[in-house]
Design a protein around this motif. Structure first.
Motif: not given
Length: 249
Positions: A215-233
């Protein structure tokens, strides 16, 4: 929808699997790839796991099993590979963190399973801890591809694995305060990454101290999105396509 490309479940989890999966799906994770990598797990959990629609399996013997695996265990593994829910071999590899005394046994078990993956044309999930050089040299001997599970190495190592055709499994470690992974991820294309939790281990911030879960996969996805400055989608779309490409699901 999210996919957790690498997690573990216990017999206790399966006692209430419907509620467990309901909670996972409530967090928009619609598929999980479960790693069964011990003799105990293969004997106790395999028949339970294959009955779950949202669960796929990778199976193999972790390097911690190296001192105990016998020929009959390899034969048993080969039989289980025939099930359509099995989509890869892993996690397999080398772990010198606690001891190097059995490194020869680890390497032998690793190569035996790589050979099997090559024969069966299956992707592999690689565990490598304090053993990068040996892992890479052994992988070069075989025509296999797959995922470097729980990657936490340098950019140079990341590029080497990617050049060999492997994807990098990124989990909760990327959220840790002192993690150097963000520096690597900035330089690595999303097309080379997959999301994983390795639950119940390596719970991401801000949930450290609690049992990890898909259930915490979305947390990891959001962190990567923040790092790469792209949307979580974008992160979810590309990494999910990567997983489908690797495992043909």
């Amino acid at each position: 929808m999210y996919i957790d490309s690498h997690c573990h479940l216990s017999l206790e989890d399966f006692e209430n699997i419907k509620e467990y999966m309901k909670e996972v799906k409530n967090n928009h994770v619609n598929k999980i790839i479960l790693s069964l990598c011990s003799r105990e797990d293969l004997h106790n959990l395999f028949s339970l796991a294959i009955l779950q629609d949202s669960i796929y399996l990778t199976i193999g013997y972790h390097p911690e099993e190296a001192d105990y695996i016998q020929e009959k265990d390899i034969i048993f593994l080969k039989e289980l590979l025939k099930n359509y829910k099995v989509i890869g071999i892993g996690e397999i590899g080398l772990d010198y963190h606690y001891t190097k005394e059995n490194k020869i046994a680890q390497q032998k078990l690793f190569e035996e399973q790589l050979k099997l993956a090559e024969q069966e044309n299956l992707p592999v999930v690689i565990h490598s801890r304090d053993a990068t050089n040996d892992t890479i040299e052994i992988l070069k001997k075989y025509h296999v591809k797959g995922v470097i599970h729980c990657f936490s190495g340098s950019l140079e190592t990341a590029k080497q694995y990617i050049k060999m055709g492997f994807f990098l499994g990124i989990g909760g470690v990327v959220t840790f305060k002192n993690s150097k992974l963000p520096d690597v991820i900035r330089e690595v294309p999303l097309e080379c990454l997959v999301l994983e939790t390795d639950s119940p281990y390596l719970t991401p911030e801000p949930y450290r101290g609690h049992k990890n879960s898909p259930q915490y996969i979305p947390v990891i996805a959001q962190k990567i999105a923040d790092i790469k400055n792209v949307s979580v989608e974008e992160v979810v779309s590309i990494t999910s396509q990567n997983i489908k490409k690797i495992y043909h699901i």
